[in-house]
Design a protein around this motif. Structure first.
Motif, PDB file in Angstrom:
ATOM      1  N   GLN A  69      35.741  27.040  34.067  1.00 58.44           N
ATOM      2  CA  GLN A  69      36.337  28.202  33.408  1.00 58.44           C
ATOM      3  C   GLN A  69      35.352  28.924  32.499  1.00 58.44           C
ATOM      4  N   GLY A  70      34.298  28.218  32.050  1.00 54.79           N
ATOM      5  CA  GLY A  70      33.322  28.842  31.172  1.00 54.79           C
ATOM      6  C   GLY A  70      33.899  29.130  29.807  1.00 54.79           C
ATOM      7  N   ALA A  71      33.260  30.034  29.110  1.00 49.78           N
ATOM      8  CA  ALA A  71      33.714  30.468  27.797  1.00 49.78           C
ATOM      9  C   ALA A  71      33.093  31.837  27.537  1.00 49.78           C
ATOM     10  N   PRO A  72      33.752  32.683  26.750  1.00 52.69           N
ATOM     11  CA  PRO A  72      33.205  34.018  26.487  1.00 52.69           C
ATOM     12  C   PRO A  72      31.802  33.956  25.880  1.00 52.69           C
ATOM     13  N   ILE A  73      30.957  34.892  26.303  1.00 53.17           N
ATOM     14  CA  ILE A  73      29.613  35.009  25.750  1.00 53.17           C
ATOM     15  C   ILE A  73      29.401  36.453  25.321  1.00 53.17           C
ATOM     16  N   ASP A  74      28.342  36.689  24.558  1.00 53.41           N
ATOM     17  CA  ASP A  74      28.106  38.013  23.993  1.00 53.41           C
ATOM     18  C   ASP A  74      26.728  38.503  24.401  1.00 53.41           C
ATOM     19  N   ILE A  75      26.556  38.775  25.700  1.00 53.16           N
ATOM     20  CA  ILE A  75      25.292  39.285  26.217  1.00 53.16           C
ATOM     21  C   ILE A  75      25.579  40.407  27.214  1.00 53.16           C
ATOM     22  N   PRO A  76      24.616  41.305  27.434  1.00 53.51           N
ATOM     23  CA  PRO A  76      24.820  42.369  28.429  1.00 53.51           C
ATOM     24  C   PRO A  76      24.852  41.795  29.843  1.00 53.51           C
ATOM     25  N   ILE A  77      25.785  42.287  30.640  1.00 52.84           N
ATOM     26  CA  ILE A  77      25.894  41.893  32.041  1.00 52.84           C
ATOM     27  C   ILE A  77      25.841  43.139  32.912  1.00 52.84           C
ATOM     28  N   THR A  78      25.054  43.075  33.959  1.00 58.97           N
ATOM     29  CA  THR A  78      25.055  44.111  34.985  1.00 58.97           C
ATOM     30  C   THR A  78      25.610  43.514  36.265  1.00 58.97           C
ATOM     31  N   LEU A  79      26.685  44.089  36.772  1.00 58.29           N
ATOM     32  CA  LEU A  79      27.274  43.666  38.034  1.00 58.29           C
ATOM     33  C   LEU A  79      26.785  44.604  39.129  1.00 58.29           C
ATOM     34  N   LEU A  80      25.976  44.069  40.045  1.00 56.39           N
ATOM     35  CA  LEU A  80      25.546  44.838  41.208  1.00 56.39           C
ATOM     36  C   LEU A  80      26.562  44.582  42.317  1.00 56.39           C
ATOM     37  N   LYS A  81      27.362  45.598  42.604  1.00 51.62           N
ATOM     38  CA  LYS A  81      28.527  45.437  43.472  1.00 51.62           C
ATOM     39  C   LYS A  81      28.370  46.219  44.758  1.00 51.62           C
ATOM     40  N   THR A  82      28.634  45.571  45.885  1.00 54.13           N
ATOM     41  CA  THR A  82      28.676  46.291  47.155  1.00 54.13           C
ATOM     42  C   THR A  82      30.056  46.916  47.326  1.00 54.13           C
ATOM     43  N   PRO A  83      30.173  47.995  48.100  1.00 52.16           N
ATOM     44  CA  PRO A  83      31.480  48.631  48.280  1.00 52.16           C
ATOM     45  C   PRO A  83      32.466  47.663  48.932  1.00 52.16           C
TER      46      PRO A  83
END
Length: 209
Positions: free
Chosen positions: A136-150
């Motif tokens: 499940q992880g836990a919230p973090i405070d860093i920039p995220i870039t999601l490279l998403k295909t259509p």
């Protein structure tokens, strides 16, 4: 968590201190996210985490988005898969699912006897999926870039309409999530001719740090 810690140990042999730039594709993105969490927890900095076409922890059960679709829409999805894959690929996909079920059930000894390599692969895959589904992880405070295909299938389209960030805005501050569309689909984005667009997108993200 153990995989992430081991990756961090190797990474620090090459770069002892942050800030770090991390990226992960598909299931590897979950490990990269946990690496970022552990690094941040240790008081060090991750400048950016780049996610390649992957759901955030908790957004999809067994890597299938938790979206409500009707029987007709599900049938449309199956027909889309048949058209996009062709009969032979769909048949092979069905056989792979059958072999996986056999390897999990009472026939696992038979599978092991006839194909040790497939048995070992299936056991490894099941162990990884079990760990990933329980994470499940836990919230973090860093920039995220999601490279998403259509999105190309009905299920992907519904999931993207529900949350274009694929759940990442629930694990980091929403203003720190950037969504960048790239070419291809989940399987082809790393191959020609789409990999050029992907590498260009990553290069642009690296110049921002």
């Amino acid at each position: 968590e153990e995989m992430a810690a081991e990756n961090i140990r190797y990474m620090r042999q090459h770069q002892p201190k942050g800030p770090y730039l991390l990226a992960g594709y598909s299931g590897g993105a979950i490990t990269a996210f946990e690496m970022a969490r552990q690094i941040e927890e240790n008081g060090e900095k991750v400048a950016r985490l780049i996610i390649l076409d992957t759901f955030a922890p908790g957004f999809a059960e067994d890597f299938v988005p938790n979206v409500q679709i009707s029987a007709g829409q599900r049938l449309k999805h199956e027909l889309w898969q048949l058209r996009s894959e062709g009969l032979s690929l769909s048949w092979n996909r069905g056989l792979a699912k059958l072999r996986a079920k056999l390897a999990r059930g009472s026939f696992k000894g038979l599978v092991k006897a006839f194909s040790l390599s497939h048995y070992r692969y299936e056991m490894m895959r099941q162990a990884w999926r079990q760990a990933a589904m329980g994470y499940q992880g836990a919230p973090i405070d860093i920039p995220i870039t999601l490279l998403k295909t259509p999105p190309v299938s009905p299920v992907e389209t519904f999931a993207f309409e529900q949350d274009p960030s694929l759940g990442w805005k629930s694990v980091v501050p929403p203003e720190k999530v950037e969504i960048v569309m790239t070419a291809g689909d989940h399987r082809s984005m790393l191959n020609d001719p789409h990999v050029a667009a992907l590498s260009n997108a990553i290069a642009i993200e690296l110049t921002r740090n």
